[in-house]
Scaffold this active site. Structure first.
Site, PDB file in Angstrom:
ATOM      1  N   GLU A 116     -35.694 -19.071  16.295  1.00 53.88           N
ATOM      2  CA  GLU A 116     -34.388 -18.432  16.493  1.00 53.88           C
ATOM      3  C   GLU A 116     -34.523 -16.991  17.000  1.00 53.88           C
ATOM      4  O   GLU A 116     -33.579 -16.210  16.897  1.00 53.88           O
ATOM      5  CB  GLU A 116     -33.562 -18.452  15.197  1.00 53.88           C
ATOM      6  CG  GLU A 116     -33.320 -19.831  14.607  1.00 53.88           C
ATOM      7  CD  GLU A 116     -32.451 -20.748  15.461  1.00 53.88           C
ATOM      8  OE1 GLU A 116     -32.044 -20.330  16.571  1.00 53.88           O
ATOM      9  OE2 GLU A 116     -32.202 -21.873  15.026  1.00 53.88           O
ATOM     10  N   HIS A 139     -30.821 -14.721   8.825  1.00 52.29           N
ATOM     11  CA  HIS A 139     -30.177 -16.034   8.944  1.00 52.29           C
ATOM     12  C   HIS A 139     -30.576 -16.901   7.763  1.00 52.29           C
ATOM     13  O   HIS A 139     -31.744 -16.890   7.361  1.00 52.29           O
ATOM     14  CB  HIS A 139     -30.607 -16.699  10.259  1.00 52.29           C
ATOM     15  CG  HIS A 139     -30.263 -18.155  10.331  1.00 52.29           C
ATOM     16  ND1 HIS A 139     -28.974 -18.622  10.280  1.00 52.29           N
ATOM     17  CD2 HIS A 139     -31.052 -19.252  10.436  1.00 52.29           C
ATOM     18  CE1 HIS A 139     -28.983 -19.941  10.363  1.00 52.29           C
ATOM     19  NE2 HIS A 139     -30.235 -20.354  10.453  1.00 52.29           N
ATOM     20  N   HIS A 141     -29.022 -20.538   5.058  1.00 51.74           N
ATOM     21  CA  HIS A 141     -28.147 -21.703   4.896  1.00 51.74           C
ATOM     22  C   HIS A 141     -27.514 -21.698   3.491  1.00 51.74           C
ATOM     23  O   HIS A 141     -27.818 -22.568   2.682  1.00 51.74           O
ATOM     24  CB  HIS A 141     -28.964 -22.994   5.068  1.00 51.74           C
ATOM     25  CG  HIS A 141     -29.760 -23.078   6.336  1.00 51.74           C
ATOM     26  ND1 HIS A 141     -30.874 -23.893   6.463  1.00 51.74           N
ATOM     27  CD2 HIS A 141     -29.602 -22.470   7.539  1.00 51.74           C
ATOM     28  CE1 HIS A 141     -31.363 -23.778   7.688  1.00 51.74           C
ATOM     29  NE2 HIS A 141     -30.626 -22.912   8.367  1.00 51.74           N
ATOM     30  N   GLU A 169     -12.977  -7.920  -3.841  1.00 58.40           N
ATOM     31  CA  GLU A 169     -13.771  -6.936  -3.094  1.00 58.40           C
ATOM     32  C   GLU A 169     -14.169  -7.358  -1.686  1.00 58.40           C
ATOM     33  O   GLU A 169     -14.736  -6.564  -0.930  1.00 58.40           O
ATOM     34  CB  GLU A 169     -15.016  -6.564  -3.908  1.00 58.40           C
ATOM     35  CG  GLU A 169     -14.584  -5.901  -5.210  1.00 58.40           C
ATOM     36  CD  GLU A 169     -15.673  -5.150  -5.924  1.00 58.40           C
ATOM     37  OE1 GLU A 169     -16.844  -5.301  -5.553  1.00 58.40           O
ATOM     38  OE2 GLU A 169     -15.334  -4.406  -6.857  1.00 58.40           O
ATOM     39  N   HIS A 210     -24.058 -25.175   9.978  1.00 58.07           N
ATOM     40  CA  HIS A 210     -25.495 -24.850   9.980  1.00 58.07           C
ATOM     41  C   HIS A 210     -25.812 -23.737   8.977  1.00 58.07           C
ATOM     42  O   HIS A 210     -26.639 -23.909   8.090  1.00 58.07           O
ATOM     43  CB  HIS A 210     -25.928 -24.460  11.403  1.00 58.07           C
ATOM     44  CG  HIS A 210     -27.368 -24.083  11.507  1.00 58.07           C
ATOM     45  ND1 HIS A 210     -28.173 -24.454  12.557  1.00 58.07           N
ATOM     46  CD2 HIS A 210     -28.174 -23.355  10.686  1.00 58.07           C
ATOM     47  CE1 HIS A 210     -29.401 -23.996  12.358  1.00 58.07           C
ATOM     48  NE2 HIS A 210     -29.416 -23.316  11.234  1.00 58.07           N
TER      49      HIS A 210
HETATM   50  O1  2HA Z   1     -35.942 -21.818  11.342  1.00 59.39           O
HETATM   51  O2  2HA Z   1     -33.013 -22.034   9.987  1.00 59.39           O
HETATM   52  O3  2HA Z   1     -31.977 -22.281  12.373  1.00 59.39           O
HETATM   53  C1  2HA Z   1     -35.168 -22.650  10.590  1.00 59.39           C
HETATM   54  C2  2HA Z   1     -33.744 -22.431  10.853  1.00 59.39           C
HETATM   55  C3  2HA Z   1     -33.266 -22.694  12.206  1.00 59.39           C
HETATM   56 ZN    ZN Z   2     -30.943 -22.300  10.338  1.00 65.15          ZN
END
Ligand code: 2HA
Ligand code: ZN
Length: 271
Positions: A116, A139, A141, A169, A210
């Site tokens: 990414e 990033h 999840h 908040e 995602h």
């Molecule tokens: O690298 O989260 O979006 C693993 C991820 C890809």
């Molecule tokens: Zn990801």
């Protein structure tokens, strides 16, 4: 030169990855982080005249030439970062040609940076244009944020408005709101460009079904933004199917934002 194990930037990265793993936001190889390191700070721990190898970036980033980043590795598990940072992380410098990365440390098993990287670098570029102090792109999840993606419209205003109403908040923590992208193929320059476009206006961008991207000056700030969204999404998921008895009204949201003096997205309120 001091041992890199003592570098605050490495400690921060190790602790953050461990914390995010513990929270269940980064299963298996999920998630990636990039941290911009000042040249002077990097020079305390690394020989900047020596590059271990060159890795093509796969896109053109001339504005970032010479900049140094600590970046999680592709296919690597957040679970393992703290115990073996030299395999799971790398320090890279964007080459003068803007097309290659010079590896200064890490990726010990012959690995490379996250798939990414386009989204990270394009987001760094976009955030640095609005805030010269931006250092972190993160990033992950987060579970409830992801769950919410399946039952709530994926649109900037609607998504932000719902989150703001979930915890008092929220509007103070992310008054600039959350940008939302539809489902897109990850790991591509296209999703990188779409993310960076949203990052011109938002420090938080949801990747539909995602995960989420956050941007900030420090690891704490960035983590805190995502953590606050995730908490609000959790409250939403715990209550979305129940009769609504009470709510934070739009006038109350406005009162909060004005009391705390934050520059909020006024067009994201209905009343
Ligand atoms: O690298 O989260 O979006 C693993 C991820 C890809
Ligand atoms: Zn990801």
């Amino acid at each position: 030169m001091k041992p890199i194990e003592q570098a605050p930037f490495l400690t921060e990265m190790r602790l953050s990855a461990a914390n995010m793993y513990r929270l269940g936001w980064d299963e298996r190889n999920g998630g990636n982080i990039s941290l911009l390191i000042d040249r002077e700070q990097a020079a305390e721990y690394l020989d900047l005249n020596q590059s271990l190898r060159t890795i093509p970036l796969g896109f053109y980033a001339p504005e970032l030439a010479g900049k140094i980043f600590l970046v999680t590795g592709t296919g690597k598990y957040f679970k393992n970062v703290a115990d073996d940072p030299e395999t799971n992380l790398g320090v890279i410098r964007v080459a003068p040609n803007g097309r290659d990365a010079e590896l200064l440390w890490g990726y010990r098993d012959g690995g490379r940076f996250t798939s990414e990287l386009p989204a990270h670098f394009m987001s760094h570029r976009a955030r640095l244009a609005v805030d010269a102090g931006n250092r972190v792109i993160m990033h992950c999840h987060p579970t409830h944020t992801l769950a919410m993606n399946y039952v709530h419209p994926l649109e900037d205003k609607a998504f932000t408005h719902t989150l703001w109403k979930m915890c008092t908040e929220c509007i103070v923590v992310f008054p600039d709101g959350v940008g939302v992208l539809p489902w897109m193929l990850c790991g591509t320059n296209e999703i990188g460009e779409a993310t960076a476009k949203k990052m011109a206006d938002y420090r938080l961008v949801v990747w539909g079904m995602h995960g989420i991207y956050g941007a900030g000056k420090t690891m704490d700030e960035t983590f805190g933004l995502i953590e606050t969204v995730e908490k609000a999404a959790q409250i939403y998921m715990l209550t979305a199917h129940l009769p609504r008895v009470n709510t934070i009204t739009d006038p109350q949201l406005r009162e909060l934002a004005e009391f705390f003096g934050v520059n909020y997205r006024k067009d994201f309120l209905d009343e």
